[in-house]
Design a protein around this motif. Sequence first.
Motif, mmCIF file in Angstrom:
data_model
loop_
_atom_site.group_PDB
_atom_site.id
_atom_site.type_symbol
_atom_site.label_atom_id
_atom_site.label_comp_id
_atom_site.label_asym_id
_atom_site.label_seq_id
_atom_site.Cartn_x
_atom_site.Cartn_y
_atom_site.Cartn_z
ATOM 1 N N GLN A 145 58.052 -20.554 62.908
ATOM 2 C CA GLN A 145 58.671 -20.724 64.618
ATOM 3 C C GLN A 145 60.161 -22.446 63.615
ATOM 4 O OE1 GLN A 145 55.964 -23.494 65.366
ATOM 5 N NE2 GLN A 145 54.788 -22.125 67.171
ATOM 6 N N ILE A 146 60.381 -22.385 62.311
ATOM 7 C CA ILE A 146 61.639 -22.750 61.654
ATOM 8 C C ILE A 146 62.404 -21.030 61.581
ATOM 9 C CG2 ILE A 146 62.534 -23.369 59.035
ATOM 10 C CD1 ILE A 146 59.861 -24.759 59.535
ATOM 11 N N VAL A 147 62.202 -20.651 60.937
ATOM 12 C CA VAL A 147 62.353 -19.565 61.064
ATOM 13 C C VAL A 147 63.335 -18.508 61.819
ATOM 14 C CG1 VAL A 147 62.513 -16.578 59.857
ATOM 15 C CG2 VAL A 147 61.716 -18.500 58.933
ATOM 16 N N ARG A 148 62.232 -18.443 63.279
ATOM 17 C CA ARG A 148 62.852 -17.739 64.297
ATOM 18 C C ARG A 148 63.988 -18.647 65.193
ATOM 19 N NH1 ARG A 148 60.188 -18.121 68.824
ATOM 20 N NH2 ARG A 148 58.616 -18.603 67.813
ATOM 21 N N GLY A 149 63.880 -20.674 64.235
ATOM 22 C CA GLY A 149 64.701 -21.365 65.547
ATOM 23 C C GLY A 149 66.555 -21.009 64.914
ATOM 24 N N CYS A 150 66.268 -21.202 63.723
ATOM 25 C CA CYS A 150 67.630 -20.711 62.911
ATOM 26 C C CYS A 150 68.213 -19.478 63.605
ATOM 27 C CB CYS A 150 66.870 -20.562 61.319
ATOM 28 S SG CYS A 150 66.569 -22.454 60.795
ATOM 29 N N GLN A 151 67.290 -19.022 63.374
ATOM 30 C CA GLN A 151 67.904 -17.690 63.862
ATOM 31 C C GLN A 151 68.656 -17.406 65.332
ATOM 32 O OE1 GLN A 151 64.568 -14.782 63.094
ATOM 33 N NE2 GLN A 151 65.549 -13.886 61.131
ATOM 34 N N LEU A 152 67.817 -17.752 66.197
ATOM 35 C CA LEU A 152 68.261 -18.514 67.585
ATOM 36 C C LEU A 152 70.001 -19.436 67.243
ATOM 37 C CD1 LEU A 152 65.243 -18.675 69.480
ATOM 38 C CD2 LEU A 152 66.838 -16.735 69.516
ATOM 39 N N ALA A 153 69.295 -20.492 66.513
ATOM 40 C CA ALA A 153 70.906 -21.313 66.458
ATOM 41 C C ALA A 153 72.441 -20.467 66.202
ATOM 42 C CB ALA A 153 70.437 -22.527 65.557
ATOM 43 N N GLU A 154 71.679 -19.451 65.161
ATOM 44 C CA GLU A 154 72.897 -18.898 64.445
ATOM 45 C C GLU A 154 73.324 -17.769 66.400
ATOM 46 O OE1 GLU A 154 74.623 -16.491 60.636
ATOM 47 O OE2 GLU A 154 72.216 -16.444 61.223
ATOM 48 N N GLN A 155 72.506 -16.756 66.693
ATOM 49 C CA GLN A 155 72.935 -16.161 67.426
ATOM 50 C C GLN A 155 73.687 -16.953 68.574
ATOM 51 O OE1 GLN A 155 69.017 -13.953 68.708
ATOM 52 N NE2 GLN A 155 68.450 -13.824 66.953
ATOM 53 N N GLU A 211 61.217 -27.233 50.497
ATOM 54 C CA GLU A 211 60.841 -25.876 50.898
ATOM 55 C C GLU A 211 61.131 -25.464 52.413
ATOM 56 O OE1 GLU A 211 56.690 -24.070 51.452
ATOM 57 O OE2 GLU A 211 56.416 -26.114 51.971
ATOM 58 N N ASP A 212 61.359 -26.514 53.805
ATOM 59 C CA ASP A 212 62.411 -26.094 54.423
ATOM 60 C C ASP A 212 63.806 -25.647 54.195
ATOM 61 O OD1 ASP A 212 59.238 -26.478 55.947
ATOM 62 O OD2 ASP A 212 59.692 -28.349 57.253
ATOM 63 N N VAL A 213 64.000 -26.693 53.696
ATOM 64 C CA VAL A 213 65.710 -26.273 53.304
ATOM 65 C C VAL A 213 66.371 -24.989 53.069
ATOM 66 C CG1 VAL A 213 67.494 -27.137 52.399
ATOM 67 C CG2 VAL A 213 66.629 -28.477 52.778
ATOM 68 N N ARG A 214 64.887 -24.833 51.202
ATOM 69 C CA ARG A 214 64.848 -23.235 51.164
ATOM 70 C C ARG A 214 65.032 -21.948 52.223
ATOM 71 N NH1 ARG A 214 61.414 -25.044 45.489
ATOM 72 N NH2 ARG A 214 64.001 -25.702 44.862
ATOM 73 N N LEU A 215 63.770 -22.878 53.141
ATOM 74 C CA LEU A 215 63.560 -21.452 54.293
ATOM 75 C C LEU A 215 64.085 -21.453 55.219
ATOM 76 C CD1 LEU A 215 61.306 -19.537 54.950
ATOM 77 C CD2 LEU A 215 60.183 -22.290 56.825
ATOM 78 N N LEU A 262 60.279 -23.331 71.854
ATOM 79 C CA LEU A 262 60.538 -22.409 70.496
ATOM 80 C C LEU A 262 59.342 -22.071 70.531
ATOM 81 C CD1 LEU A 262 62.231 -21.181 68.752
ATOM 82 C CD2 LEU A 262 61.498 -23.817 67.435
ATOM 83 N N ARG A 263 57.784 -22.947 70.790
ATOM 84 C CA ARG A 263 56.993 -23.116 70.353
ATOM 85 C C ARG A 263 55.817 -22.122 71.315
ATOM 86 N NH1 ARG A 263 53.346 -27.765 70.096
ATOM 87 N NH2 ARG A 263 52.042 -26.390 68.508
ATOM 88 N N SER A 264 56.912 -21.812 72.817
ATOM 89 C CA SER A 264 56.133 -21.178 74.054
ATOM 90 C C SER A 264 56.404 -19.799 73.128
ATOM 91 C CB SER A 264 56.446 -21.712 75.027
ATOM 92 O OG SER A 264 55.851 -22.658 74.964
ATOM 93 N N GLY A 265 57.094 -19.423 72.769
ATOM 94 C CA GLY A 265 58.319 -18.075 72.074
ATOM 95 C C GLY A 265 59.202 -17.292 73.259
ATOM 96 N N ASN A 266 59.249 -18.615 73.748
ATOM 97 C CA ASN A 266 60.880 -18.566 74.993
ATOM 98 C C ASN A 266 62.554 -18.397 74.499
ATOM 99 O OD1 ASN A 266 61.750 -18.360 77.115
ATOM 100 N ND2 ASN A 266 60.967 -19.939 78.527
ATOM 101 N N ASP A 267 62.470 -17.874 73.483
ATOM 102 C CA ASP A 267 63.674 -17.515 72.855
ATOM 103 C C ASP A 267 65.200 -17.308 73.732
ATOM 104 O OD1 ASP A 267 61.904 -17.568 70.916
ATOM 105 O OD2 ASP A 267 61.904 -15.086 70.144
ATOM 106 N N ASP A 268 64.876 -16.668 74.683
ATOM 107 C CA ASP A 268 66.000 -16.552 75.645
ATOM 108 C C ASP A 268 66.154 -17.805 76.158
ATOM 109 O OD1 ASP A 268 66.738 -13.974 74.937
ATOM 110 O OD2 ASP A 268 65.208 -13.503 77.155
ATOM 111 N N LEU A 300 65.645 -28.360 64.604
ATOM 112 C CA LEU A 300 64.454 -27.622 64.777
ATOM 113 C C LEU A 300 63.247 -29.364 65.017
ATOM 114 C CD1 LEU A 300 65.295 -24.272 62.431
ATOM 115 C CD2 LEU A 300 65.906 -25.567 64.839
ATOM 116 N N GLU A 301 63.821 -29.920 64.241
ATOM 117 C CA GLU A 301 62.253 -30.902 63.904
ATOM 118 C C GLU A 301 61.564 -29.960 63.751
ATOM 119 O OE1 GLU A 301 62.085 -33.677 63.550
ATOM 120 O OE2 GLU A 301 62.585 -35.073 65.284
ATOM 121 N N ASN A 302 60.967 -29.824 62.174
ATOM 122 C CA ASN A 302 60.243 -28.840 61.501
ATOM 123 C C ASN A 302 58.717 -29.733 61.510
ATOM 124 O OD1 ASN A 302 62.526 -27.261 61.540
ATOM 125 N ND2 ASN A 302 62.325 -28.066 58.697
ATOM 126 N N ALA A 303 58.664 -30.786 61.732
ATOM 127 C CA ALA A 303 57.443 -31.411 61.556
ATOM 128 C C ALA A 303 56.787 -30.652 62.244
ATOM 129 C CB ALA A 303 57.371 -32.571 61.523
#
Length: 235
Positions: free
Chosen positions: A147-157, A177-181, A110-116, A138-141
């Motif tokens: 990256q949190i937003v992108r991880g959430c979107q990938l999980a939904e997809q 804050e993270d839960v709201r995001l 995820l941090r590498s941007g390897n979304d697929d 996601l392990e937001n720490a």
Amino acid sequence: MDYPILNSQTITYEQLAKTIDHSLLRPELTRAEVIQGCELAARYHVASVCVKPCHVRLAWEVLKGSDVAVGTVVGFPHGSSTTAIKVAEALQALEDGATELDMVINIGELRSGNDDFVRQDIQAVVTAAKGHIVKVILENAYLSKEQIVRGCQLAEQAGAHFVKTSTGFAPSGATVEDVRLMRASVGPRVQVKAAGGIRTLEAILEIIDAGATRVGATATAAILDAFRARQNSVQ
């Protein structure tokens, strides 16, 4: 939307109990301690227990006939297993009696941007789960806000049912804050689970107001006893 919107002002004891996944993931737990934890979960009528994969069958035996689901973890705690191993873990867990799976995202990819890769990794576990609940940790720490937003979107997809803040084994856990995001980053059919450091009634209610509908907790009895005491004091 397939779940109720909860808030700290109107939540009932029964609703609060059903937000809790009682966590039994510490590596040193004995079989006796797992049994005690499952019995506690049944007494308090929580949503589920979350046990290590080796204890799924044991938890199922203790909890069969109760209203508490058996959950376990996949790729825990670092998310670095291959997709094939995560799928094998998921299939074994379901065979042993689990009905909920908390899988760890591949954090480095995820941090590498390897979304697929990340999307396909999650999708493989969702497919193996055959309709059973999959929560994606996601392990937001270790993640930026983007990256949190992108991880959430990938999980939904990928078809996940929940996005989850933390394993409880990273340097930090859930934050309001993270839960709201996370709540803002997914659609109405995906729920948010918070975990890591939520040990008081005040903390869980704040997290629920931020948008979480499940919470991983070890201080289950203390939280629910405090809520009951507060109820009794205003009656």
